[in-house]
Enzyme design. Structure first.
Site, PDB file in Angstrom:
ATOM      1  CG  HIS A   1       3.709   3.137   9.597  1.00 41.52           C
ATOM      2  ND1 HIS A   1       3.424   1.921  10.434  1.00 41.52           N
ATOM      3  CD2 HIS A   1       3.347   2.716   8.193  1.00 41.52           C
ATOM      4  CE1 HIS A   1       2.949   1.141   9.629  1.00 41.52           C
ATOM      5  NE2 HIS A   1       2.998   1.393   8.346  1.00 41.52           N
TER       6      HIS A   1
ATOM      7  CG  ASP B   1       4.728  -0.721   6.482  1.00 44.60           C
ATOM      8  OD1 ASP B   1       5.710  -0.814   5.801  1.00 44.60           O
ATOM      9  OD2 ASP B   1       3.741  -0.011   6.213  1.00 44.60           O
TER      10      ASP B   1
END
Length: 1001
Positions: A578, A374
């Site tokens: 992230h 991701d």
């Protein structure tokens, strides 16, 4: 028979929804329910189990935002259910359409043993298989009332993202709480019909196989007695045996299913809630592994494993048992699934050091694959780091989200800036939450871009975040499509097994060179400026603390703070996750991050101070005894503690005078800058070449404000149309001379900005303070440059990457917002200019051509104001530092970027302290000097070639050397030990990264 797929589909859907699925639980009795609402933050398990609960009933509201409630359910299995499978149905008020983004629970037995988690698609707990009848049931549920933040359409501002603003109204109503008979035959019939119905929908309209399935499904539905589903389920299944036993064709696409639960280490929930999400999911998956012998589950992010070990030892015991059996698999080898664009060189290396070392120490597992499904794009320096960590493979999914260009491969070699290649796979299933539907599997087979030379892909399978991971339904579907005509072949296996098979069948895959740029989520380079500043400054302080501490240990025998540095590194690495560093988490996450960075800075400064005082000895604090100076440049003789006089003070030697026509002139022996009455830079002449930096009529230091309302993903995205409208902030409230600095004040909207412009040894430093109160706006700082450049360089990990300034292709045009670390550099042959910064990452570069020639405009991105998921994003005061460096080579850009990020530090007193290491080539940058992590006292030095050329240098150790050996990032030898003395010759290829371990004599 008439071939009408739509009619069969409609019939199948209604019979499944209204008759067959409800018959999975044909009998039920209610459970008794009580509840204790924990005050404040979550409590330890023992405290929750011991609390005295009060009454609650099905349908009652519960759960203010971010609260925890401990439910107790009790009941007795009816004696007439003896010999039947019995389950508890425990519905906390789930919405099946929002898997992973709502309330969740973890079920415990009275002795504190975890059973499994409760999620929208797994609200059951097995009681008996079979039950004896008459069993007393008592279960405890630790239930988290996590609010639904993300509803996708629309992205509305919400105060639910912080417990301080979320309010106290209950969010959920208690649903079904019952003991029920589980009819396994009916459940198996549901799985048969779902698999065949989904497959039928994906087959071509004129496919004979489709017609076979259609007829079989119709026969099965005919065989179902709608008034006695359980009694007729076996007969209905028999009608499907033939079509379910027809094998796949030999050329069928092959899918390796890997059980997976993508758990964001923080996002729409705080870090403390991720600790519990991970425990819930791990409990769920260890339970599923016990029931399903073919199933394999893989979990990444060493930080999440460490959380289980530290906070939930009862879950850790189950996990370690499953790991030993080879079925609960550590994967990925990073501390967290970090952003890879913004972390600095050394931080990116430490993600692997700490991640891999955890798995090696705990389980003896040394992963060769990197697992980043991701992450929002991949910096071009990453392949070398992967290799230096002892890995060689990469898996990601996110590039499939790109909006403009479709990536041409699913399996390929990715080549980084230094030439290192890693075997890379993008799963063509295009999701990291695969649920084994026929649509997903058919898409994987059709979408796979390497057909004809390869036929193998991976499918990360399971619900992520709070969804609980892989379900028994997914496992059942995978079993049916293991070898089924019309479907890809599916088998459960490990990431390592997949990569080995993929490499074997595809020995010469295509090569992709350079960054893997995600054509989406570009605004994550700017959102939440204080989080990004905290990261940058923490990285710099960590480098400095290691260097000072190592110097003090070697020179003064001071104790090296191994444990403290290890812990602080892990804290900083966690915050590079992230959705934290990119600024895409809720307000609570970023509020805590700001405080964490303050504490990190305090502790690292204390480590540095202690090391300095150890070096200064008894004279510490005595200014009459001289000054111990640290100059932050990481190459040549700088970058190490040194004694003697400090460099010239800021602004020393600068002439400041009024300018004809208004404004001021700043000049030193290298640069002359003219600032007009609006506070804009209208001229910057490099005196050594006579070259003008600023094009005529195009002032620099120009603040520009744009509307910023992307189509979707507010904190994540900036869409190209933002450029269509903008305002140049040219009106000044004040432009004045303050000593040798020009001060400019402006106001706009509800905000104001103060800038301070000074000359420092040939660079124009610009300190910008913004009191920011705009909404849905984007603030840029523009520098038009009189440079014709087809490409420009942006610093990345252990080097820099080149990007085009033009938009010849859609690939180039899509990079309208990109990442840099400390510098951006543009040049014509023989002359260049750099813009360096202390804390910004996002930027854009455009070019213009008119009758006078080509100019190039570089704009640093300063601030945004998205309202989702944090409605108060970046409101308040921010400070940035940039420096324009005319006449800069790429080497100058590297050096100046370090200077602005690694400030000079001094402590009064003490004699000169010789540097621990020196290098004699300015192209060689030392990124780390530290003591070896194993406590041996060896000195570890990491460095790289920084300009993109070859380098030959001598690294000189300032201490007696017994032995030198090259190592990987984990400080494990990769070459033969050498005994060169204290002068160590080194040759480097372009951007090559080297780690040396030096044993002291």
């Amino acid at each position: 028979m008439h071939d009408d797929r739509a009619l069969v589909e409609a019939r199948l859907k209604r019979v499944l929804d209204e008759r067959i699925r409800p018959a999975i639980y044909p009998e039920s009795v209610p459970l008794e329910i009580s509840v204790w609402h924990a005050p404040g933050e979550p409590v330890p398990v023992a405290e929750g189990l011991a609390a005295t609960p009060g009454p609650i009933a099905v349908g009652d509201p519960w759960g203010p935002p971010w609260s925890t409630s401990w439910f107790t359910v009790t009941g007795t299995v009816p004696r007439e259910w003896s010999g039947k499978i019995v389950e508890a149905i425990l519905d906390l008020g789930f919405d099946p359409g929002k898997v992973g983004f709502q309330c969740e629970g973890l079920v415990y037995r009275p002795d504190g043993t975890p059973v499994k988690s409760l999620n929208p698609r797994t609200p059951w707990v097995r009681i008996g298989s079979p039950a004896g009848g008459g069993e007393e049931v008592r279960l405890h549920i630790e239930a988290a009332s996590n609010p639904v933040i993300l509803d996708y359409h629309p992205f509305l501002p919400t105060q639910l993202g912080d417990k301080e603003t979320a309010g106290s109204d209950p969010l959920y109503r208690l649903g079904r709480m019952e003991l029920a008979v589980f009819d396994k035959t009916v459940w198996e019939l549901v799985m048969d019909l779902e698999v065949l119905g989904e497959l039928m929908l994906e087959l071509p309209a004129d496919s004979g196989r489709r017609l076979e399935i259609l007829r079989a499904v119709n026969r099965a539905l005919d065989a179902v007695d709608l008034q006695d589903v359980g009694g007729s389920a076996e007969a209905a299944r028999a009608e499907l045996t033939g079509v379910l036993s027809s094998p796949a064709v030999p050329s069928a696409h092959r899918v390796t299913a890997v059980g997976h639960a993508h758990i964001d280490s923080a996002w729409l929930w705080p870090l403390r809630e991720t600790v519990r999400k991970v425990a819930r999911t791990a409990s769920n998956m260890t339970a599923l592994l016990e029931d399903e012998p073919d199933f394999v589950f893989a979990m990444s992010q060493a930080q999440q494993w460490a959380w289980i070990k530290e906070h939930r030892p009862e879950v850790w015991a189950k996990v370690t048992k499953a790991v030993a059996a080879g079925r609960f698999v550590p994967t990925g080898g990073m501390w967290v699934e970090s952003d890879t664009n913004m972390p600095g060189s050394e931080a990116m290396a430490r993600q692997f050091v700490h991640g891999k070392r955890f798995f090696i120490d705990e389980f003896g597992v040394d992963n060769e694959e990197v697992w980043l499904p991701d992450t929002f794009g991949f910096a071009a320096g990453l392949p070398q780091i992967i290799k230096a960590a002892g890995a060689k493979r990469l898996l990601t999914q996110k590039i499939s989200w790109s909006q403009t260009n479709t990536f041409p491969h699913h399996t390929f070699l990715w080549e980084g800036i230094d030439g290192t290649r890693v075997f890379t796979h993008f799963p063509p299933v295009d999701t990291y939450n695969c649920s084994m539907t026929g649509r997903e599997l058919a898409h994987a087979a059709r979408n796979f871009k390497d057909k004809g030379v390869a036929r193998h892909s991976l499918a990360p399978t399971g619900y992520g975040d709070g969804g609980g991971g892989t379900t028994r339904e997914m496992v059942a579907k995978a079993a049916r499509v293991r070898d089924l005509e019309g479907s890809p072949r599916v088998e459960w296996n490990t990431p390592d097994h997949f990569f080995a098979a993929a490499e074997a069948e595809y020995p010469n895959p295509p090569v992709w060179v350079g960054e893997l740029y995600l054509e989406l989520h570009r605004a994550t380079l700017t959102s939440q400026a204080k989080t990004k500043q905290g990261n940058r400054r923490s990285e710099a302080l960590l480098r400095e603390a290691e260097l000072w501490a190592a110097t003090a240990a070697v020179r003064a025998g001071a104790e090296y703070p191994y444990q403290a540095l290890d812990r602080i590194w892990k804290t900083v690495l966690l915050h590079q996750f992230h959705d934290i560093l990119p600024g895409s988490s809720i307000a609570w996450v970023h509020r805590e991050a700001r405080r964490t960075y303050e504490l990190v800075a305090e502790e690292l400064n204390a480590i540095i101070d202690g090391a300095q005082r150890a070096l200064a000895g008894d004279a510490a604090g005595d200014a009459s005894r001289g000054t111990l100076v640290f100059n932050g440049a990481p190459h040549a003789r700088a970058g190490v503690p040194a004694g003697g006089a400090a460099p010239a003070a800021t602004g020393a030697g600068t002439e400041a005078r009024s300018r004809e026509g208004g404004g001021y002139v700043l000049a030193d022996d290298r640069l002359q800058v003219e600032i007009d009455g609006r506070g804009l830079v209208v001229s910057a002449v490099d005196r050594s070449s006579g070259r003008e930096t600023v094009p005529q009529g195009r002032p620099a230091n120009l603040l520009q404000l744009h509307p910023d309302f992307p189509n979707k993903w507010d904190a994540w995205d900036v869409d190209e149309f933002y450029r269509n409208t903008g305002t140049d902030l040219t009106d000044a409230d004040e432009v004045r001379l303050d000593g040798d600095a020009v001060v400019v004040r402006r106001s706009f909207g509800d905000s104001s900005v103060t800038q301070r412009l000074t000359l420092v040894q040939g660079r124009l430093e610009i300190e910008t303070e913004v009191d920011w109160h705009e909404r849905e706006k984007f603030l840029k700082l523009a520098f038009p440059l009189d440079v014709r450049a087809d490409r420009y360089a942006s610093e990345s990990q252990f080097g820099h990457v080149y990007r085009a300034t033009h938009t010849n292709t859609s690939w180039e045009a899509a990079k309208f917002e990109a990442c840099n670390h400390r510098f951006v550099h543009l040049e014509e042959p023989g002359w260049g200019v750099a813009l360096v910064n202390d804390s910004t990452y996002g930027h854009d570069v455009t070019r213009d051509v008119d009758e006078t020639g080509t100019t190039t405009t570089l704009r640093a991105s300063l601030l945004r104001a998205p309202r989702f998921p944090d409605p108060e994003t970046d409101q308040g005061v921010h400070r940035f530092r940039h420096a324009l460096v005319p006449g800069a080579t790429i080497g100058d850009a590297v050096r100046e970027g370090w200077f602005i990020n690694q400030p000079e530090r001094r402590v009064p007193g003490g004699a000169e302290v010789a540097p621990l290491v020196r290098v004699d080539d300015d192209a060689v940058v030392v990124s780390a000097v530290k003591l070896a992590d194993d406590g041996s006292g060896d000195v570890v030095v990491r460095f790289h070639e920084s300009t993109g050329g070859r380098a030959a240098t001598t690294l000189r150790a300032g201490f007696p050397v017994a032995e030198v050996v090259t190592t990987d990032l984990l400080e494990r030898p990769t070459g033969e030990p050498q005994r060169p003395g204290d002068a160590i010759p080194v040759t480097l290829r372009p951007f090559e990264l080297v780690t040396l371990r030096i044993k002291r004599a």
